[in-house]
Design a protein around this motif. Structure first.
Motif, PDB file in Angstrom:
ATOM      1  N   ARG A 161       0.829  -1.207   0.000  1.00  0.00           N
ATOM      2  CA  ARG A 161       0.000   0.000   0.000  1.00  0.00           C
ATOM      3  C   ARG A 161       0.863   1.258   0.000  1.00  0.00           C
ATOM      4  N   GLU A 162       1.948   1.234   0.767  1.00  0.00           N
ATOM      5  CA  GLU A 162       2.865   2.379   0.804  1.00  0.00           C
ATOM      6  C   GLU A 162       3.431   2.672  -0.583  1.00  0.00           C
ATOM      7  N   LEU A 163       3.689   1.607  -1.339  1.00  0.00           N
ATOM      8  CA  LEU A 163       4.234   1.755  -2.691  1.00  0.00           C
ATOM      9  C   LEU A 163       3.141   1.919  -3.752  1.00  0.00           C
ATOM     10  N   LYS A 164       1.878   2.036  -3.277  1.00  0.00           N
ATOM     11  CA  LYS A 164       0.732   2.296  -4.162  1.00  0.00           C
ATOM     12  C   LYS A 164       0.543   1.197  -5.211  1.00  0.00           C
ATOM     13  N   VAL A 165       0.686  -0.052  -4.775  1.00  0.00           N
ATOM     14  CA  VAL A 165       0.441  -1.200  -5.647  1.00  0.00           C
ATOM     15  C   VAL A 165      -1.045  -1.530  -5.580  1.00  0.00           C
ATOM     16  N   ARG A 166      -1.750  -1.348  -6.692  1.00  0.00           N
ATOM     17  CA  ARG A 166      -3.201  -1.511  -6.707  1.00  0.00           C
ATOM     18  C   ARG A 166      -3.688  -2.649  -7.601  1.00  0.00           C
ATOM     19  N   ASN A 167      -2.769  -3.458  -8.096  1.00  0.00           N
ATOM     20  CA  ASN A 167      -3.187  -4.525  -9.006  1.00  0.00           C
ATOM     21  C   ASN A 167      -3.235  -5.891  -8.338  1.00  0.00           C
ATOM     22  N   VAL A 168      -3.295  -5.915  -6.997  1.00  0.00           N
ATOM     23  CA  VAL A 168      -3.320  -7.161  -6.249  1.00  0.00           C
ATOM     24  C   VAL A 168      -4.678  -7.375  -5.589  1.00  0.00           C
ATOM     25  N   ILE A 169      -5.222  -8.576  -5.737  1.00  0.00           N
ATOM     26  CA  ILE A 169      -6.422  -9.001  -5.017  1.00  0.00           C
ATOM     27  C   ILE A 169      -5.943  -9.875  -3.859  1.00  0.00           C
ATOM     28  N   TRP A 170      -6.011  -9.357  -2.644  1.00  0.00           N
ATOM     29  CA  TRP A 170      -5.485 -10.041  -1.462  1.00  0.00           C
ATOM     30  C   TRP A 170      -6.474 -11.112  -1.006  1.00  0.00           C
ATOM     31  N   THR A 171      -6.027 -12.362  -1.059  1.00  0.00           N
ATOM     32  CA  THR A 171      -6.914 -13.494  -0.808  1.00  0.00           C
ATOM     33  C   THR A 171      -6.395 -14.334   0.350  1.00  0.00           C
ATOM     34  N   TRP A 172      -7.174 -14.371   1.403  1.00  0.00           N
ATOM     35  CA  TRP A 172      -6.844 -15.113   2.637  1.00  0.00           C
ATOM     36  C   TRP A 172      -7.393 -16.523   2.498  1.00  0.00           C
ATOM     37  N   SER A 173      -6.502 -17.551   2.552  1.00  0.00           N
ATOM     38  CA  SER A 173      -6.900 -18.907   2.159  1.00  0.00           C
ATOM     39  C   SER A 173      -6.588 -19.955   3.233  1.00  0.00           C
ATOM     40  N   PRO A 174      -7.419 -20.083   4.263  1.00  0.00           N
ATOM     41  CA  PRO A 174      -7.224 -21.165   5.218  1.00  0.00           C
ATOM     42  C   PRO A 174      -7.729 -22.488   4.656  1.00  0.00           C
ATOM     43  N   HIS A 175      -7.265 -23.578   5.256  1.00  0.00           N
ATOM     44  CA  HIS A 175      -7.849 -24.883   4.977  1.00  0.00           C
ATOM     45  C   HIS A 175      -9.149 -24.976   5.758  1.00  0.00           C
ATOM     46  N   VAL A 176     -10.114 -25.721   5.235  1.00  0.00           N
ATOM     47  CA  VAL A 176     -11.357 -25.903   5.972  1.00  0.00           C
ATOM     48  C   VAL A 176     -11.067 -26.562   7.317  1.00  0.00           C
ATOM     49  N   VAL A 177     -11.873 -26.240   8.308  1.00  0.00           N
ATOM     50  CA  VAL A 177     -11.713 -26.829   9.631  1.00  0.00           C
ATOM     51  C   VAL A 177     -12.241 -28.259   9.597  1.00  0.00           C
TER      52      VAL A 177
END
Length: 347
Positions: free
Chosen positions: A199-215
């Motif tokens: 964000r500090e470097l103003k990178v806006r082309n990333v879709i941040w995806t949080w990927s846990p394994h199912v419980v």
């Protein structure tokens, strides 16, 4: 799901991707992950999928954050240039994938040309970045900031979209960054720090995806302590497989985890890895997967179309679509019936 990880720096070849221009539009706007703006992509129909150009200026993923249709993807641990998995999937599934997921190891350079190649062929690139033997606490404390900044600048210079899944399956004890090796607070601090540098470097082309394994029986850790927060996440991803230990039905494999996540996260849900092991129940389970995913309102699913041993054992599982004529027919029919397959640019 445990797999062998690719090591070493990516080797990028030079490739010119020729495409025609077509104005791109995609419904919805997102505000998560610090992404903002109204930029888009140009697209045109091409063999094997929808082709895209990349602009000379910064790319903004905001229009992609809430896709109008459901995506269908494929994952392979090989580099973006190794395109055989896409060709195989297209033959088996009866349509080209919308997402091509691959693995990269912490310390690798970003393969800009390879990702441009994928996006030009109509596949949204998804990089699963694994920290391997690098301690999450060190990442969070900034010891690897030179690499993080370099990676951010390389990704920004690619001028196309990237789905980034950092340290996925963080709740899996088989990973060096999972329970028994790192604390949830270490994961959150590392995720937020990497995100803040981007964000500090103003990178806006990333879709941040949080990927846990199912419980399930092998991953019993509560997920909320691992969640970086809605301001740091664009999509929630889930990893889960229909196999001999856990995963007889969507209701037992995914639904409990979806319910748990709904209590603290408010983001679109993508199944970032899944598959159905070969068995007498495979056709029925393929149908159950697509019906359950439809009912759950996911924005897509990414299929693991390979043979691989089950985590923690030497038992070989065959996750491929076409292990039988019936399995392939069920995949094609149910993915179409439930609206999976979203060529970007068609609304």
């Amino acid at each position: 799901m445990a797999r062998s990880r690719r090591t070493g720096c990516s080797v990028a070849a030079v490739l010119a991707v020729a495409v025609l221009l077509l104005a791109y539009s995609c419904a919805g706007h997102g505000s998560g992950g610090g992404n903002s703006g109204s930029g888009g992509a140009d697209a045109t129909a091409a063999a094997g999928g929808t082709a895209h150009t990349t602009s000379a200026g910064p790319y903004d993923v905001a229009p992609l954050l809430h896709p109008a249709g459901r995506m269908l993807g494929v994952v392979d641990d090989k580099s973006p240039w190794q395109y055989d998995i896409v060709k195989t999937f297209t033959t088996q599934a009866g349509r080209a994938p919308d997402i091509r997921e691959y693995y990269a190891t912490w310390g690798d350079d970003f393969d800009a040309e390879g990702n441009t190649f994928l996006w030009g062929k109509g596949q949204l690139p998804m990089m699963a970045l694994v920290p391997s033997d690098t301690a999450l606490a060190d990442i969070g404390d900034g010891y690897d900031d030179a690499y993080v900044r370099k990676l951010a600048q390389q990704i920004a210079g690619y001028h196309g979209p990237l789905v980034l899944s950092f340290a996925g399956e963080m709740n899996g004890p088989w990973n060096s960054w999972g329970p028994g090796h790192a604390e949830p607070a270490d994961f959150v601090a590392a995720w937020r720090h990497v995100h803040d540098v981007f964000r500090e470097l103003k990178v806006r082309n990333v879709i941040w995806t949080w990927s846990p394994h199912v419980v399930d029986s092998g991953t019993t850790a509560k997920l909320k302590p691992y969640y970086p927060g809605d301001a740091y996440v664009d999509w929630v991803g889930l990893i889960g497989y229909y196999g001999p230990i856990d995963g007889a039905a969507f209701a037992s494999l995914f639904t409990p985890t979806i319910g748990q996540v709904a209590g603290f996260a408010h983001k679109p849900l993508l199944i970032t890895e899944t598959g159905v092991a070969e068995s007498s129940a495979k056709e029925a389970q393929v149908r159950d997967l697509f019906a359950g995913a439809d009912k759950a309102g996911v924005i897509g699913l990414v299929w693991y179309d390979q043979r691989k041993d089950w985590p923690g054992s030497t038992q070989m599982m065959d996750w491929r679509i076409d292990t039988s004529v019936g399995s392939r027919a069920a995949f094609r029919a149910e993915s179409a019936r439930h609206g999976f397959g979203h060529p970007f640019g068609s609304g």
